[in-house]
Write an enzyme that holds these catalytic residues in place. Structure first.
Site, PDB file in Angstrom:
ATOM      1  N   HIS A  46       0.819  -1.216   0.000  1.00  0.00           N
ATOM      2  CA  HIS A  46       0.000   0.000   0.000  1.00  0.00           C
ATOM      3  C   HIS A  46       0.851   1.264   0.000  1.00  0.00           C
ATOM      4  CE1 HIS A  46      -2.995   2.977   1.356  1.00  0.00           C
ATOM      5  NE2 HIS A  46      -3.767   2.258   0.581  1.00  0.00           N
ATOM      6  N   THR A  47       2.058   1.195   0.569  1.00  0.00           N
ATOM      7  CA  THR A  47       2.949   2.363   0.593  1.00  0.00           C
ATOM      8  C   THR A  47       3.324   2.801  -0.821  1.00  0.00           C
ATOM      9  OG1 THR A  47       3.817   1.522   2.679  1.00  0.00           O
ATOM     10  CG2 THR A  47       5.081   3.256   1.623  1.00  0.00           C
ATOM     11  N   GLU A  68       8.992  -4.216  -1.946  1.00  0.00           N
ATOM     12  CA  GLU A  68       8.862  -5.591  -1.446  1.00  0.00           C
ATOM     13  C   GLU A  68       9.327  -6.504  -2.565  1.00  0.00           C
ATOM     14  OE1 GLU A  68       5.161  -6.045   1.691  1.00  0.00           O
ATOM     15  OE2 GLU A  68       5.060  -7.098  -0.181  1.00  0.00           O
ATOM     16  N   CYS A 103      22.027   0.480  15.853  1.00  0.00           N
ATOM     17  CA  CYS A 103      22.420  -0.867  15.403  1.00  0.00           C
ATOM     18  C   CYS A 103      23.129  -1.641  16.523  1.00  0.00           C
ATOM     19  CB  CYS A 103      23.303  -0.774  14.160  1.00  0.00           C
ATOM     20  SG  CYS A 103      22.376  -0.306  12.670  1.00  0.00           S
ATOM     21  N   ARG A 115      17.879   4.419   8.142  1.00  0.00           N
ATOM     22  CA  ARG A 115      16.444   4.262   8.442  1.00  0.00           C
ATOM     23  C   ARG A 115      15.618   4.850   7.301  1.00  0.00           C
ATOM     24  NH1 ARG A 115      14.890   7.875  13.661  1.00  0.00           N
ATOM     25  NH2 ARG A 115      16.800   6.929  14.439  1.00  0.00           N
ATOM     26  N   ARG A 370      -1.743  -9.440  -1.262  1.00  0.00           N
ATOM     27  CA  ARG A 370      -0.473  -9.238  -1.940  1.00  0.00           C
ATOM     28  C   ARG A 370      -0.556  -9.797  -3.353  1.00  0.00           C
ATOM     29  NH1 ARG A 370       0.329  -5.778   0.925  1.00  0.00           N
ATOM     30  NH2 ARG A 370       2.161  -5.261   2.197  1.00  0.00           N
TER      31      ARG A 370
END
Length: 377
Positions: A46-47, A68, A103, A115, A370
């Site tokens: 969705h991002t 992804e 980390c 990040r 997905r």
């Protein structure tokens, strides 16, 4: 092709909300601490859709979206020692430099250097893009840009995984599924036999439910405004479904009545601030823990009475399920390989790369969890 520019196909977002265009682009070789990956499978999150629609953030086009995915290392840049060509990997939208305070902390996965940064469209090494067409740069997205046959990623954003893992399945573990499952297993930490409420039954919420199932929760209560999600949710361990629209009283009161005073744990996966407050207020006093996963609008305020905390309820937030990308994600893949975690049920659709816009249609219509995009088709 090591050290040379690669020409390949990419799905380029040229303007907000317009279909992606499959174009031939040039992908430069990896620079210091970078790797060039051949992407074999990617999926839509969705991002990606949110930034493609350019809602509420700084729009940046032309851009190659996608974060992804699964692939193999094609070549490595100077200074990269932990990865080599041929390694099977998952690129990750956030990173782990291994050197900063985060980390080095057991408690954090929020690397100072790597990040998540949604605004940056270039590589941090030199502030330039590795993608171009006709001499004009095409911007990166989340440091991954997996809607391309080849991409360049910082080596700290790459998880090296079991060479036997099927990339068409485990690619979905690089973002949403790990986020939801980790929120439950790593942050809410329900004990066996506890009750867990999940707010929002999209892919991340169902992954949170899957985490509760793995943890041995006795009741998993799913809360969603969409009644069609009730049936699907059973596959992920949800034992009861509640639609707030079916009740006259606030949802936290409904849940408190169902559970003799409140659930033991709750996980909020919608980003709606009212749902966040309900998720906190529905946990039992004395030991209840609520975990926020969903991302709210930047000006949203969370309001609750301090007595809710004084009565020993705990509120926590999480980012990427508290998983460190390079250290922990290979272990999540092993959970799948050992059959502890089921990934197939999250994959509802599959399309070839040339039909990538269909994946957007499925998500916009709410039909998919997905959709796997096969780069070779």
């Amino acid at each position: 092709m090591s050290g040379k520019v690669i020409r390949c196909k990419a799905a380029v977002a040229r303007e907000a909300g317009k279909p992606l265009v499959i174009e031939e682009v040039e992908v430069a070789p990896p620079q210091k601490m970078e790797v060039r990956l051949k992407i074999l499978f990617t999926s839509l999150c969705h991002t990606d859709v949110y930034f493609w629609e350019a809602k509420g953030q700084n729009p940046l086009f032309p851009r190659i979206l996608g974060h992804e995915a699964g692939g193999i290392v094609e070549s490595v840049g100077e200074g990269v020692t932990e990865l080599k060509p041929g390694d099977k990997v998952l690129p990750i939208f956030t990173g782990e430099c291994g050197e900063c305070r985060h980390c080095k902390s057991e408690d954090s996965n929020m690397c100072d250097l790597l990040r998540i940064n949604t605004d940056r469209g270039v590589m941090i090494n030199d502030g330039k893009s590795r993608f171009s067409k006709d001499g004009q740069p095409i911007y990166h997205f989340l440091g991954t840009s997996t809607f391309s046959e080849y991409t360049v990623v910082h080596s700290g954003c790459v998880a090296k995984i079991n060479p036997d893992a099927p990339l068409d399945k485990v690619c979905v573990l690089s973002c949403g599924i790990s986020t939801g499952m980790g929120a439950t297993l790593n942050v809410a930490k329900p004990k066996k036999g506890m009750s867990v409420a999940i707010f929002g039954l999209g892919a991340v919420g169902l992954a949170a439910a899957e985490g509760a199932r793995i943890a041995g929760a006795s009741r998993i209560i799913g809360i969603d405004l969409n009644p069609s999600r009730a049936n699907e949710a059973k596959k992920f361990g949800v034992t009861e479904f509640v639609n707030p629209k079916d009740h006259d009283k606030p949802i936290h009161e409904v849940i408190a009545e169902m559970t003799d005073g409140g659930v033991d744990r709750s996980v909020e996966c919608t980003g709606n601030v009212k749902a966040m407050i309900s998720a906190f207020e529905c946990v039992h006093d004395g030991w209840g823990v609520a975990v926020l996963v969903g991302v709210p609008n930047k000006d949203d305020e969370f309001k609750t009475l301090p007595i809710n905390f004084l009565n020993e309820r705990t509120l926590k937030g999480t980012f990427f399920g508290n998983y460190k990308p390079r250290t922990d994600i290979p272990g999540v893949v092993e959970k799948y390989m050992n059959k502890e975690l089921e990934v197939e049920k999250f994959i509802t659709h599959s399309v070839g790369f040339s039909e990538i816009n269909k994946a957007f249609d499925y998500m916009l219509k709410g039909e998919s969890l997905r959709c796997i995009i096969r780069m070779d088709a």
